[in-house]
Structure formats: structure tokens, C-alpha cells
Design a protein around this motif. Structure first.
Motif, mmCIF file in Angstrom:
data_model
loop_
_atom_site.group_PDB
_atom_site.id
_atom_site.type_symbol
_atom_site.label_atom_id
_atom_site.label_comp_id
_atom_site.label_asym_id
_atom_site.label_seq_id
_atom_site.Cartn_x
_atom_site.Cartn_y
_atom_site.Cartn_z
ATOM 1 N N ALA A 100 0.676 -1.040 0.004
ATOM 2 C CA ALA A 100 0.123 0.123 0.243
ATOM 3 C C ALA A 100 0.666 1.150 -0.079
ATOM 4 C CB ALA A 100 -0.812 -0.061 1.219
ATOM 5 N N LYS A 198 -6.498 -5.953 7.912
ATOM 6 C CA LYS A 198 -6.138 -5.341 6.670
ATOM 7 C C LYS A 198 -5.323 -4.402 6.503
ATOM 8 C CE LYS A 198 -9.939 -7.017 4.148
ATOM 9 N NZ LYS A 198 -9.802 -7.619 3.019
ATOM 10 N N ALA A 199 -5.234 -3.476 7.572
ATOM 11 C CA ALA A 199 -3.856 -2.420 7.653
ATOM 12 C C ALA A 199 -2.523 -2.751 8.372
ATOM 13 C CB ALA A 199 -4.495 -1.194 7.797
ATOM 14 N N TYR A 304 -13.287 -4.315 4.677
ATOM 15 C CA TYR A 304 -12.549 -3.796 5.785
ATOM 16 C C TYR A 304 -13.421 -3.617 7.122
ATOM 17 C CZ TYR A 304 -9.546 -0.394 8.467
ATOM 18 O OH TYR A 304 -8.930 0.413 9.377
ATOM 19 N N TRP A 372 -9.238 -3.307 -2.352
ATOM 20 C CA TRP A 372 -8.443 -3.014 -1.087
ATOM 21 C C TRP A 372 -8.658 -1.803 -0.520
ATOM 22 C CZ3 TRP A 372 -2.468 -3.348 -0.824
ATOM 23 C CH2 TRP A 372 -2.257 -3.284 0.449
ATOM 24 N N THR A 374 -8.112 0.484 3.266
ATOM 25 C CA THR A 374 -7.512 0.147 4.689
ATOM 26 C C THR A 374 -7.711 1.581 5.446
ATOM 27 O OG1 THR A 374 -5.423 1.196 3.731
ATOM 28 C CG2 THR A 374 -5.452 -0.945 3.708
ATOM 29 N N ASN A 435 -4.264 -0.814 -3.447
ATOM 30 C CA ASN A 435 -4.684 0.094 -2.495
ATOM 31 C C ASN A 435 -5.534 1.222 -3.039
ATOM 32 O OD1 ASN A 435 -4.621 1.953 -0.004
ATOM 33 N ND2 ASN A 435 -4.677 0.249 0.890
ATOM 34 N N ASP A 436 -6.655 1.397 -2.234
ATOM 35 C CA ASP A 436 -7.440 2.664 -2.829
ATOM 36 C C ASP A 436 -6.909 3.681 -2.924
ATOM 37 O OD1 ASP A 436 -10.367 3.481 -3.246
ATOM 38 O OD2 ASP A 436 -9.901 4.648 -1.413
#
Length: 473
Positions: A100, A198-199, A304, A372, A374, A435-436
Motif C-alpha cells: 500500500a 487489513k492494514a 474492511y 482493497w 485500509t 490499495n484505494d
């Protein structure tokens, strides 16, 4: 195998013949889905929604949507345009580890290739860490499961045979520690590992991770209880990881895969198809257990916020809402308390008969995952899975929408056949959304990264039509 070799071949197949096949599918579902329907009817006490009007089940899903922060408006899935493509330094790529932050990684038989994360996707750097250069590995090192940790400066590599963990310092390219799994003085094996949340890979001080095998669910701690630093050059045997928390079940669990949510809650899939939900701090007893539909689960993922789960079987994907209302009228997830008879019936994602034929009978669904995120407040917009040379993408908003056109003529368990296909010229190792944080302005999603044994490609969602790399259904 009957699998297409070009996008043009696939487009030619999508004609009146497809409409005829779809009509046949509506009249006579595939045998695997027939078995699922029969199993679900047998489980009507577990899924009460299935024995009531379909509207009752829809209300369960729609209630979940109302409780969520609404995702950004998303119409039908957008086309994908290829942004980046890089050749692999070697054949034998078997894992994709997305970061990420700055970098992502391809793990192969003999080393790790480093790729730079960019807004357009991942780009090759020419940097490769060769396993043979590290004393901890032999020339015949087995396949390894990668896990990024400590703000993505370290990578854990799990080998199942022999079982154990190697800790790689990404910045130096050197293996700095190796560990073995042991409990009460007895060596044990792990079939899978994953981060605490998730993070969790973004935590610079993270030292724990989760492990799974068929009858164990546990948390391992890499911190040496005696405060000693391992010296690989003088160590006669790998030190033992500390069993920090967990449970060794006597029988019945048959775990096959697991994943975590943003807060560290755990979803575990089983060979009998059951899906169990555990809170972060209670690994000895599931808060909720969803009954299996017959097919073994090979992969699971959760959003998430923990409100949705997607499970992978060989022939279909299963999507489950974990939200329910308890006796006090409070909305919870199945990770927080037992759902009992408040479970909504799941929805299935599948290929049409035509695309299942083109994918080839020997190819199976693998590694279905949500896009994805986070951070709290952000919502996953898509589900992606691989099958043979196909990367298949569903719009998650459509899957959740009870009025979606896919469901209008269906009875019983709802199945979604609306998706995008990205076709590659060789079997796909893995496909995941970045990652977003890497989503560019005007795009509904971060780039999709697709790895094959020979190359890695990145695709961006856009409003452009007619892309050569994607086909609608």
C-alpha cells in the motif's frame, strides 16, 4: 482446452449463441448450482430467509446497504484500459504481494522481484532478491507464502515443507531471521498465514501475525521472550515462534483458508464449506458459523468493516452479509455476536455457461477478493477472481442490489452473471486491486494488477468503451 487465445476470439463467441446458452441456463441450471440449491433448502432452519418471500431476503441485504456509508455512485462496471506492463525476470512466479506504500512484489521459485507502485499501476524496477544468495535457502526451495509487515519494510516467507518462516529485510535484501512453528515442545505445521488486520502491514512495529492449519487458529509473536537477537551465522537451529494466542481444536473444523477485517476479526473457511467468524481476541470459539453449501472453500476475504464476506469454491463464489439485528434492536455483525436465525441467504457469483466453457473444464475459480481499502469510511466497490486465463470482475454495488436485472427472473438463491473479463494469453497467477490510495481522480477504482508466470500488467478503470483487454457480459 477450448480456451480463447485472443480478445477477438472471445468477442466473436459473444453473439446469438451466447443468448441461447443464457436462456438454457435459466431453464436448466448447472449441476453444481442445483446441488447448492438443494443444500440450501435442506438448511432452511439456518437460512430462514429462503423459506419466505424473496422480498424478505432482499430487505435483509437492503437494510445492510442502508446502514453502510453509501459507496460513491457506481453504475455498470467500467471498461479497463491497460496502463503498465512489465516482463517478469524469471518464470515460475507463484505469488503476488501488493504493498500500500512504495512497492509491490512478485515471488517466484528463485527470488522476489520488486515493482514500484504508481497511480497507473505497478512498474518494474529491475531489482530482484535471489533466494540462492541467502544462506537460509537451498537451490530447491519450496513455494513460499509472502506476508508484508512493519510498514512493508519486512516480508515473511512461509515454507510448508519444511515448515517455518523466513524474515526478509526488503531494504537490504537479506534474510535476517528464521523461525519454526512449535507448541508445547512439539513441531507443528501451518497451511496459511495472514496479517493481524487489513492494514496491519502498515504498522512499523508489528510483530504478530495469524496462522492456520486444519485444526488450529492462532497468533504468533516474533519477539523473542528472552530479548535475544538471532544471529543466522551462528544459530544451530531456528528459534521458536511464541504461540501468543489461539486454539487447537480436537476435531471438526477442517480449516482451509482465512482472512481478517480492519479491526482484526477473523473469517475462516473450511473444506466442508462452512464459514466461521471470530472476534480478534476470541480464537477458541466462533461467534457465528454459516453452514456450508457442499463445496470446499479455497479462499475467503472480508470487507474492511467486516459487513461482507466473499468465499471462493472451484465453481462459484459465495457472497454473505454479516449484519443482523440483535434482541435489543442493535445492529451488529456476526463477528460481534451470534447471528442465529438472522442470517440472510447468500448470493452466488458465477460464469455463464459460455464463459465457463471457454475458461476450460480444468480451470477453477481462485482467490476472490474485494477491492482493497485500509481506512474507516471507505467502501469496497468490486470483487475480482481468477479462472484460467480470465480475470473476472463484478461490480459489488450491483451484486448487493436486489433489483439488479440479473435477479429479476430468478427464483430461490440469487445468482449474479454480470461481470467484466480481462483476458490474458497465459494462465493467471493472481489478480488484485491496488490499495484505494492509488485510485486516480475520475476513476472509480484503483488499478487492477494481474500477474502471470511471464509478466505483470496493470489496468485502470475508466469510462472509455471498446478496450481490447476487457469484454462485457
Amino acid at each position: 482446452m477450448g480456451s480463447p487465445h485472443s480478445q477477438e476470439d472471445l468477442e466473436i463467441c459473444e453473439s446469438d449463441e451466447e443468448e441461447e446458452l443464457v436462456d438454457d441456463r435459466v431453464k436448466s441450471p448447472s449441476s453444481s448450482l442445483d446441488e447448492v440449491e438443494s443444500k440450501l433448502r435442506a438448511l432452511k432452519l439456518k437460512y430462514p430467509s429462503t423459506e419466505q418471500a424473496e422480498a424478505a431476503d432482499d430487505s435483509m441485504w437492503e437494510e445492510a446497504d442502508d446502514i453502510l456509508l453509501k459507496s460513491p455512485q457506481s453504475a455498470s462496471p467500467q471498461d479497463l484500459t491497460e496502463e503498465e506492463e512489465a516482463a517478469s525476470e524469471e518464470e515460475g512466479i507463484h505469488s503476488l504481494a501488493l504493498g500500500a506504500l512504495d512497492n509491490s512484489f512478485l515471488v517466484g521459485d528463485s527470488g522476489i522481484q520488486v515493482f514500484k507502485n504508481m497511480r497507473q499501476g505497478v512498474q518494474g524496477t529491475g531489482v530482484c532478491v535471489n533466494f540462492e544468495e541467502a544462506a537460509a535457502y537451498g537451490s530447491a526451495a519450496p513455494k513460499k507464502k509472502p506476508l508484508l509487515m512493519r510498514a512493508e519494510t519486512n516480508m515473511l516467507l512461509m515454507s510448508q515443507n519444511p515448515g517455518g518462516i523466513h524474515q526478509l529485510d526488503i531494504e537490504t535484501g537479506k534474510v535476517i531471521s528464521e523461525w519454526k512453528f512449535e507448541k508445547d515442545g512439539v513441531d507443528i505445521s501451518m497451511s496459511d498465514i495472514t496479517n493481524d488486520g487489513k492494514a496491519a502491514q502498515l504498522d512499523p512495529s508489528g510483530s504478530t501475525f495469524l496462522g492456520l492449519d486444519s485444526n488450529r487458529l492462532c497468533r504468533w509473536d516474533m519477539r523473542d521472550p528472552y530479548g535475544m537477537v538471532q544471529d543466522l551465522a551462528t544459530a544451530n537451529a531456528p528459534p521458536v515462534l511464541t504461540w501468543a494466542q489461539g486454539h487447537q481444536f480436537s476435531r471438526g473444523t477442517r480449516f482451509s483458508c482465512f482472512a481478517t477485517t480492519g479491526d482484526g476479526s477473523i473469517v475462516a473457511g473450511s473444506f466442508d464449506g462452512q464459514i466461521r467468524l471470530y472476534s480478534r481476541d476470541t480464537l477458541n470459539k466462533a461467534k457465528t458459523a454459516f453452514p456450508g453449501l457442499g463445496a470446499p472453500l479455497t479462499h475467503v476475504d472480508a470487507t474492511y468493516d467486516g459487513k461482507w464476506i466473499v468465499g471462493t469454491t472451484d465453481t462459484y463464489l459465495i457472497v454473505i452479509s454479516t449484519l443482523f439485528t440483535d434482541k435489543a434492536g442493535k445492529t451488529k455483525t456476526g463477528f460481534e455476536g451470534p447471528m442465529g436465525n438472522n442470517m440472510a441467504a447468500p448470493r452466488l457469483l458465477n460464469l455463464t455457461p459460455l464463459h465457463a466453457h471457454l475458461a476450460g473444464s480444468n480451470n477453477k475459480f481462485r482467490n476472490a477478493q474485494f477491492s482493497w481499502v485500509t481506512e474507516d469510511g471507505k467502501q469496497e466497490r468490486h470483487v475480482v477472481a481468477t479462472v484460467g486465463k480470465f480475470s473476472v470482475i463484478w461490480n459489488f454495488q450491483q451484486v448487493k442490489d436486489g433489483s439488479h436485472e440479473c435477479y429479476r427472473e430468478q427464483e430461490g438463491l440469487k445468482k449474479c452473471y454480470c461481470y467484466k473479463i480481462v483476458l490474458r494469453n497465459e494462465s493467471i497467477v493472481d489478480s488484485r486491486f491496488m490499495n484505494d490510495n492509488f485510485a486516480v481522480s475520475g476513476s472509480p477504482e484503483a488499478p487492477l494488477v494481474i500477474a502471470t508466470p511471464m509478466k505483470v500488467s496493470s489496468f485502470s478503470l475508466s469510462s472509455k468503451r471498446g478496450s481490447k483487454q476487457v469484454t462485457d457480459h
